[in-house]
Design an enzyme around this catalytic site. Structure first.
Site, short mmCIF file in Angstrom:
data_model
loop_
_atom_site.label_atom_id
_atom_site.label_comp_id
_atom_site.label_asym_id
_atom_site.label_seq_id
_atom_site.Cartn_x
_atom_site.Cartn_y
_atom_site.Cartn_z
N LYS A 73 95.61 106.71 18.46
CA LYS A 73 96.99 106.66 17.97
C LYS A 73 97.29 107.69 16.88
O LYS A 73 98.39 108.23 16.82
CB LYS A 73 97.32 105.26 17.45
CG LYS A 73 97.47 104.23 18.54
CD LYS A 73 97.92 102.90 17.98
CE LYS A 73 98.09 101.88 19.07
NZ LYS A 73 98.76 100.66 18.60
N ASP A 110 105.38 100.22 18.44
CA ASP A 110 104.70 98.98 18.02
C ASP A 110 105.63 98.05 17.23
O ASP A 110 105.75 96.86 17.53
CB ASP A 110 103.47 99.30 17.16
CG ASP A 110 102.24 99.64 17.99
OD1 ASP A 110 102.08 99.08 19.08
OD2 ASP A 110 101.43 100.48 17.53
P1 NDP Z 1 93.58 98.62 11.70
O1 NDP Z 1 92.12 98.76 11.87
O2 NDP Z 1 94.42 99.80 11.35
O3 NDP Z 1 93.85 97.49 10.56
C1 NDP Z 1 93.12 96.30 10.55
C2 NDP Z 1 93.70 95.34 9.51
O4 NDP Z 1 92.96 94.12 9.57
C3 NDP Z 1 93.57 95.84 8.07
O5 NDP Z 1 94.62 95.33 7.29
C4 NDP Z 1 92.24 95.21 7.65
O6 NDP Z 1 92.08 95.05 6.26
C5 NDP Z 1 92.35 93.86 8.30
N1 NDP Z 1 91.05 93.22 8.48
C6 NDP Z 1 90.11 93.51 9.42
N2 NDP Z 1 89.03 92.73 9.26
C7 NDP Z 1 89.28 91.93 8.18
C8 NDP Z 1 88.55 90.92 7.53
N3 NDP Z 1 87.32 90.55 7.94
N4 NDP Z 1 89.11 90.29 6.48
C9 NDP Z 1 90.36 90.64 6.06
N5 NDP Z 1 91.10 91.60 6.64
C10 NDP Z 1 90.58 92.24 7.70
O7 NDP Z 1 94.10 97.95 13.04
P2 NDP Z 1 95.59 97.95 13.65
O8 NDP Z 1 96.57 97.78 12.54
O9 NDP Z 1 95.74 99.10 14.57
O10 NDP Z 1 95.54 96.64 14.56
C11 NDP Z 1 95.50 95.34 13.96
C12 NDP Z 1 95.56 94.32 15.07
O11 NDP Z 1 96.81 94.41 15.72
C13 NDP Z 1 94.49 94.53 16.16
O12 NDP Z 1 93.89 93.29 16.39
C14 NDP Z 1 95.27 94.96 17.37
O13 NDP Z 1 94.71 94.45 18.53
C15 NDP Z 1 96.63 94.32 17.11
N6 NDP Z 1 97.72 95.04 17.76
C16 NDP Z 1 98.49 94.35 18.64
C17 NDP Z 1 99.52 94.97 19.30
C18 NDP Z 1 100.35 94.18 20.26
O14 NDP Z 1 101.20 94.78 20.95
N7 NDP Z 1 100.19 92.87 20.32
C19 NDP Z 1 99.84 96.40 19.07
C20 NDP Z 1 98.99 97.03 18.06
C21 NDP Z 1 97.96 96.35 17.46
P3 NDP Z 1 91.51 96.28 5.34
O15 NDP Z 1 92.67 97.24 5.21
O16 NDP Z 1 91.12 95.64 4.07
O17 NDP Z 1 90.36 96.88 6.11
#
Ligand code: NDP
Length: 266
Positions: A73, A110
Protein backbone atom coordinates in the site's frame (compact mmCIF):
# COMPACT_ATOMS: atom_id res chain seq x y z
CA UNK A 1 -18.38 -15.72 -12.23
CA UNK A 2 -20.10 -16.76 -15.42
CA UNK A 3 -18.63 -17.14 -18.91
CA UNK A 4 -15.58 -14.92 -19.21
CA UNK A 5 -14.78 -14.02 -22.80
CA UNK A 6 -12.44 -11.78 -24.75
CA UNK A 7 -14.57 -8.70 -24.12
CA UNK A 8 -13.87 -8.82 -20.40
CA UNK A 9 -11.80 -6.19 -18.61
CA UNK A 10 -9.71 -7.33 -15.65
CA UNK A 11 -9.29 -6.04 -12.15
CA UNK A 12 -6.38 -7.53 -10.19
CA UNK A 13 -5.76 -7.51 -6.47
CA UNK A 14 -2.06 -7.50 -5.63
CA UNK A 15 -0.67 -8.57 -2.26
CA UNK A 16 1.52 -11.07 -0.46
CA UNK A 17 0.03 -13.22 0.97
CA UNK A 18 -3.14 -13.00 -1.10
CA UNK A 19 -5.22 -15.93 0.17
CA UNK A 20 -6.92 -13.72 2.77
CA UNK A 21 -8.05 -11.13 0.17
CA UNK A 22 -11.81 -10.68 0.31
CA UNK A 23 -12.13 -8.24 -2.60
CA UNK A 24 -12.67 -10.81 -5.39
CA UNK A 25 -15.60 -12.59 -3.72
CA UNK A 26 -17.18 -9.25 -2.76
CA UNK A 27 -16.66 -7.33 -6.01
CA UNK A 28 -17.32 -10.00 -8.66
CA UNK A 29 -21.04 -10.28 -7.74
CA UNK A 30 -21.27 -6.47 -8.00
CA UNK A 31 -19.71 -6.45 -11.49
CA UNK A 32 -22.17 -9.15 -12.49
CA UNK A 33 -25.17 -7.36 -10.96
CA UNK A 34 -24.18 -4.13 -12.75
CA UNK A 35 -23.95 -6.00 -16.06
CA UNK A 36 -20.26 -5.05 -16.40
CA UNK A 37 -18.06 -7.42 -18.41
CA UNK A 38 -15.37 -7.33 -15.73
CA UNK A 39 -13.73 -9.89 -13.47
CA UNK A 40 -11.55 -9.49 -10.38
CA UNK A 41 -8.69 -11.93 -9.79
CA UNK A 42 -6.14 -12.23 -6.95
CA UNK A 43 -2.45 -11.87 -7.88
CA UNK A 44 0.17 -13.00 -5.38
CA UNK A 45 3.05 -10.56 -5.89
CA UNK A 46 6.02 -10.56 -3.49
CA UNK A 47 7.48 -7.13 -2.64
CA UNK A 48 10.73 -7.93 -4.48
CA UNK A 49 8.80 -8.27 -7.78
CA UNK A 50 6.40 -5.36 -7.36
CA UNK A 51 8.15 -2.90 -9.68
CA UNK A 52 8.64 -5.50 -12.43
CA UNK A 53 5.05 -6.72 -12.28
CA UNK A 54 3.79 -3.14 -12.14
CA UNK A 55 5.62 -2.30 -15.37
CA UNK A 56 4.21 -5.45 -16.93
CA UNK A 57 0.65 -4.62 -15.88
CA UNK A 58 0.98 -1.38 -17.84
CA UNK A 59 1.11 -3.50 -20.97
CA UNK A 60 -2.08 -5.43 -20.19
CA UNK A 61 -4.48 -3.30 -22.18
CA UNK A 62 -7.70 -4.83 -20.86
CA UNK A 63 -6.65 -4.24 -17.24
CA UNK A 64 -9.06 -1.68 -15.74
CA UNK A 65 -7.06 -1.40 -12.53
CA UNK A 66 -6.20 -3.31 -9.41
CA UNK A 67 -6.67 -3.36 -5.67
CA UNK A 68 -3.52 -3.03 -3.56
CA UNK A 69 -3.20 -4.82 -0.26
CA UNK A 70 -0.40 -5.63 2.22
CA UNK A 71 2.54 -5.15 1.91
CA UNK A 72 2.26 -2.84 -1.13
CA UNK A 73 0.00 0.00 0.00
CA UNK A 74 2.83 2.42 0.73
CA UNK A 75 5.32 1.31 -1.93
CA UNK A 76 2.60 1.72 -4.58
CA UNK A 77 2.59 5.50 -3.98
CA UNK A 78 5.90 6.01 -5.77
CA UNK A 79 4.96 3.74 -8.69
CA UNK A 80 1.74 5.54 -9.63
CA UNK A 81 1.80 8.04 -12.51
CA UNK A 82 -0.51 10.30 -10.53
CA UNK A 83 -2.23 10.30 -7.14
CA UNK A 84 -5.67 11.27 -6.03
CA UNK A 85 -5.26 13.93 -3.29
CA UNK A 86 -6.78 11.66 -0.62
CA UNK A 87 -4.25 8.88 -1.34
CA UNK A 88 -1.49 11.45 -1.07
CA UNK A 89 -2.80 12.74 2.28
CA UNK A 90 -3.29 9.27 3.74
CA UNK A 91 0.11 8.17 2.42
CA UNK A 92 -1.18 4.88 1.01
CA UNK A 93 -2.81 3.60 -2.18
CA UNK A 94 -5.34 0.77 -2.13
CA UNK A 95 -6.79 1.04 -5.62
CA UNK A 96 -5.06 1.84 -8.90
CA UNK A 97 -7.11 2.73 -11.95
CA UNK A 98 -5.97 2.98 -15.55
CA UNK A 99 -7.17 6.43 -16.57
CA UNK A 100 -8.39 7.40 -20.03
CA UNK A 101 -4.86 8.60 -20.91
CA UNK A 102 -3.41 5.17 -19.99
CA UNK A 103 -1.70 6.36 -16.79
CA UNK A 104 -2.02 4.45 -13.49
CA UNK A 105 -3.60 6.72 -10.84
CA UNK A 106 -3.58 5.78 -7.17
CA UNK A 107 -6.66 6.11 -4.98
CA UNK A 108 -7.53 5.41 -1.37
CA UNK A 109 -10.87 3.82 -0.48
CA UNK A 110 -10.22 2.28 2.96
CA UNK A 111 -11.71 5.15 4.97
CA UNK A 112 -14.50 5.87 2.49
CA UNK A 113 -15.39 2.18 2.51
CA UNK A 114 -15.46 2.12 6.30
CA UNK A 115 -17.87 5.08 6.44
CA UNK A 116 -19.94 3.77 3.52
CA UNK A 117 -20.32 0.49 5.45
CA UNK A 118 -21.36 2.31 8.62
CA UNK A 119 -24.01 4.28 6.73
CA UNK A 120 -25.34 1.20 4.93
CA UNK A 121 -25.75 -0.60 8.25
CA UNK A 122 -27.56 2.32 9.89
CA UNK A 123 -24.63 3.61 11.99
CA UNK A 124 -24.05 6.99 10.30
CA UNK A 125 -21.17 8.64 12.19
CA UNK A 126 -22.41 12.20 11.47
CA UNK A 127 -23.00 14.11 14.70
CA UNK A 128 -21.42 11.45 16.93
CA UNK A 129 -18.36 11.41 19.13
CA UNK A 130 -15.84 8.75 18.18
CA UNK A 131 -12.96 7.05 19.95
CA UNK A 132 -10.57 5.06 17.77
CA UNK A 133 -7.82 2.70 18.88
CA UNK A 134 -5.02 2.18 16.40
CA UNK A 135 -2.67 4.41 14.43
CA UNK A 136 -1.53 2.35 11.44
CA UNK A 137 -2.45 2.73 7.79
CA UNK A 138 -6.12 1.80 8.22
CA UNK A 139 -6.48 4.22 11.15
CA UNK A 140 -5.06 7.13 9.13
CA UNK A 141 -7.57 6.52 6.33
CA UNK A 142 -10.46 6.12 8.77
CA UNK A 143 -9.52 9.29 10.69
CA UNK A 144 -9.76 11.35 7.48
CA UNK A 145 -13.05 9.70 6.55
CA UNK A 146 -14.67 10.13 9.98
CA UNK A 147 -13.81 13.83 10.02
CA UNK A 148 -15.18 14.19 6.49
CA UNK A 149 -18.33 12.28 7.55
CA UNK A 150 -19.03 14.84 10.29
CA UNK A 151 -18.12 13.29 13.65
CA UNK A 152 -18.32 15.99 16.34
CA UNK A 153 -15.20 14.78 18.15
CA UNK A 154 -12.56 12.17 17.45
CA UNK A 155 -9.92 10.92 19.86
CA UNK A 156 -7.22 8.41 18.93
CA UNK A 157 -5.50 6.02 21.32
CA UNK A 158 -2.66 3.69 20.38
CA UNK A 159 -0.01 1.49 21.96
CA UNK A 160 2.61 3.73 20.34
CA UNK A 161 1.41 7.21 21.26
CA UNK A 162 3.62 9.10 18.77
CA UNK A 163 1.82 7.40 15.90
CA UNK A 164 -1.57 8.55 17.23
CA UNK A 165 -0.11 12.05 17.51
CA UNK A 166 1.18 11.87 13.91
CA UNK A 167 -2.28 10.97 12.60
CA UNK A 168 -3.98 13.71 14.63
CA UNK A 169 -1.41 16.26 13.41
CA UNK A 170 -1.71 15.20 9.77
CA UNK A 171 -5.53 15.18 9.69
CA UNK A 172 -5.82 18.41 11.69
CA UNK A 173 -3.32 20.15 9.43
CA UNK A 174 -5.13 19.14 6.24
CA UNK A 175 -8.76 19.44 7.36
CA UNK A 176 -8.63 22.01 10.19
CA UNK A 177 -10.22 19.44 12.51
CA UNK A 178 -9.33 19.11 16.20
CA UNK A 179 -8.66 15.41 16.61
CA UNK A 180 -7.24 14.67 20.05
CA UNK A 181 -4.91 11.96 21.27
CA UNK A 182 -6.25 9.84 24.15
CA UNK A 183 -3.77 8.35 26.59
CA UNK A 184 -6.16 5.53 27.37
CA UNK A 185 -8.93 3.97 25.30
CA UNK A 186 -11.71 4.76 27.78
CA UNK A 187 -15.14 4.65 26.15
CA UNK A 188 -17.73 7.31 27.09
CA UNK A 189 -21.53 7.02 26.76
CA UNK A 190 -22.90 7.54 23.28
CA UNK A 191 -19.58 7.10 21.51
CA UNK A 192 -18.78 5.29 18.29
CA UNK A 193 -15.85 3.04 19.23
CA UNK A 194 -13.57 1.96 16.41
CA UNK A 195 -10.99 -0.80 16.59
CA UNK A 196 -8.50 0.08 13.84
CA UNK A 197 -5.73 -2.17 15.18
CA UNK A 198 -4.95 -5.70 14.07
CA UNK A 199 -6.03 -6.97 17.51
CA UNK A 200 -8.77 -9.52 17.00
CA UNK A 201 -7.30 -11.36 14.02
CA UNK A 202 -6.39 -14.13 16.48
CA UNK A 203 -8.81 -15.39 19.13
CA UNK A 204 -6.29 -14.96 21.97
CA UNK A 205 -5.38 -11.34 21.08
CA UNK A 206 -5.73 -8.69 23.80
CA UNK A 207 -8.88 -6.53 23.58
CA UNK A 208 -8.50 -2.96 22.28
CA UNK A 209 -11.24 -1.69 24.67
CA UNK A 210 -12.13 -2.80 28.20
CA UNK A 211 -15.52 -4.48 27.66
CA UNK A 212 -16.58 -3.52 31.21
CA UNK A 213 -16.71 0.11 30.02
CA UNK A 214 -18.95 -0.65 27.02
CA UNK A 215 -22.70 -0.02 27.37
CA UNK A 216 -25.87 0.03 25.29
CA UNK A 217 -25.46 3.69 24.24
CA UNK A 218 -22.38 2.82 22.18
CA UNK A 219 -21.68 1.43 18.71
CA UNK A 220 -18.58 -0.73 18.38
CA UNK A 221 -17.07 -0.97 14.90
CA UNK A 222 -14.25 -3.22 13.71
CA UNK A 223 -11.76 -3.20 10.87
CA UNK A 224 -11.18 -6.92 11.34
CA UNK A 225 -13.22 -8.81 8.76
CA UNK A 226 -12.06 -12.34 9.60
CA UNK A 227 -13.46 -13.52 11.93
CA UNK A 228 -16.60 -11.59 11.01
CA UNK A 229 -17.47 -11.37 14.71
CA UNK A 230 -14.37 -10.75 16.82
CA UNK A 231 -14.22 -11.40 20.56
CA UNK A 232 -14.58 -7.62 21.06
CA UNK A 233 -17.82 -7.53 19.06
CA UNK A 234 -19.25 -10.58 20.86
CA UNK A 235 -18.53 -9.02 24.27
CA UNK A 236 -19.90 -5.62 23.17
CA UNK A 237 -23.07 -7.28 21.88
CA UNK A 238 -23.50 -9.03 25.24
CA UNK A 239 -23.34 -5.62 26.91
CA UNK A 240 -26.12 -4.25 24.69
CA UNK A 241 -23.97 -2.17 22.33
CA UNK A 242 -24.64 -2.02 18.61
CA UNK A 243 -21.89 -3.86 16.75
CA UNK A 244 -20.46 -3.44 13.27
CA UNK A 245 -18.17 -6.02 11.66
CA UNK A 246 -15.09 -5.21 9.55
CA UNK A 247 -16.74 -7.13 6.71
CA UNK A 248 -18.88 -4.03 6.08
CA UNK A 249 -15.70 -2.03 5.41
CA UNK A 250 -14.88 -4.48 2.62
CA UNK A 251 -18.43 -4.46 1.27
CA UNK A 252 -18.64 -0.68 1.53
CA UNK A 253 -15.43 -0.41 -0.47
CA UNK A 254 -16.45 -3.00 -3.03
CA UNK A 255 -19.47 -0.90 -4.07
CA UNK A 256 -17.39 2.26 -4.43
CA UNK A 257 -14.47 0.55 -6.21
CA UNK A 258 -16.76 -1.26 -8.65
CA UNK A 259 -18.41 2.04 -9.63
CA UNK A 260 -15.00 3.67 -9.92
CA UNK A 261 -13.49 1.02 -12.21
CA UNK A 262 -16.59 0.52 -14.34
CA UNK A 263 -16.64 4.27 -14.98
CA UNK A 264 -13.51 4.33 -17.20
CA UNK A 265 -13.35 2.60 -20.55
CA UNK A 266 -16.78 0.98 -20.48
P1 NDP B 1 -0.68 -1.46 10.63
O1 NDP B 1 0.35 -2.51 10.81
O2 NDP B 1 -0.36 -0.22 9.86
O3 NDP B 1 -1.19 -1.00 12.10
C1 NDP B 1 -1.46 -1.93 13.10
C2 NDP B 1 -2.11 -1.26 14.30
O4 NDP B 1 -2.42 -2.26 15.27
C3 NDP B 1 -1.20 -0.25 15.01
O5 NDP B 1 -1.98 0.76 15.61
C4 NDP B 1 -0.55 -1.14 16.08
O6 NDP B 1 -0.06 -0.44 17.20
C5 NDP B 1 -1.73 -1.98 16.49
N1 NDP B 1 -1.32 -3.22 17.14
C6 NDP B 1 -0.82 -4.34 16.54
N2 NDP B 1 -0.53 -5.28 17.47
C7 NDP B 1 -0.84 -4.73 18.68
C8 NDP B 1 -0.76 -5.21 20.01
N3 NDP B 1 -0.31 -6.43 20.30
N4 NDP B 1 -1.19 -4.40 21.00
C9 NDP B 1 -1.67 -3.16 20.73
N5 NDP B 1 -1.76 -2.65 19.49
C10 NDP B 1 -1.35 -3.43 18.47
O7 NDP B 1 -1.93 -2.20 10.00
P2 NDP B 1 -3.16 -1.57 9.17
O8 NDP B 1 -3.55 -0.28 9.79
O9 NDP B 1 -2.84 -1.60 7.72
O10 NDP B 1 -4.29 -2.67 9.42
C11 NDP B 1 -4.89 -2.82 10.70
C12 NDP B 1 -5.97 -3.87 10.59
O11 NDP B 1 -6.99 -3.38 9.74
C13 NDP B 1 -5.48 -5.19 9.98
O12 NDP B 1 -5.95 -6.22 10.80
C14 NDP B 1 -6.16 -5.25 8.64
O13 NDP B 1 -6.51 -6.56 8.32
C15 NDP B 1 -7.41 -4.41 8.88
N6 NDP B 1 -7.91 -3.81 7.65
C16 NDP B 1 -9.19 -4.10 7.29
C17 NDP B 1 -9.72 -3.57 6.13
C18 NDP B 1 -11.13 -3.91 5.77
O14 NDP B 1 -11.55 -3.54 4.66
N7 NDP B 1 -11.88 -4.55 6.63
C19 NDP B 1 -8.93 -2.66 5.26
C20 NDP B 1 -7.60 -2.37 5.77
C21 NDP B 1 -7.13 -2.95 6.92
P3 NDP B 1 1.43 0.22 17.18
O15 NDP B 1 1.30 1.46 16.32
O16 NDP B 1 1.73 0.51 18.60
O17 NDP B 1 2.33 -0.81 16.56
Amino acid sequence: VTAINGNFRLMGVIGDPIKQARTPDNINPIFEARGAAMVCIPLNIPAAHLATVWAGLKGVKNLAGFGVTLPHKQSALALCDSLDPLAERVGAVNVVRREADGGFRGYQFDGLGFVNGLRTEGHDPAGREALMVGAGGAAMAIAFALVEAGVTRLAIANRTMEKARDIADQVNRVTGSEIAVAERAEPKPGQLLVNATSLGLNPDDALPFDPALIDDTMTVAEVIAKPEETRLLALARDRGAKVHSGIHMIRGQAQLIADHLIAVGS
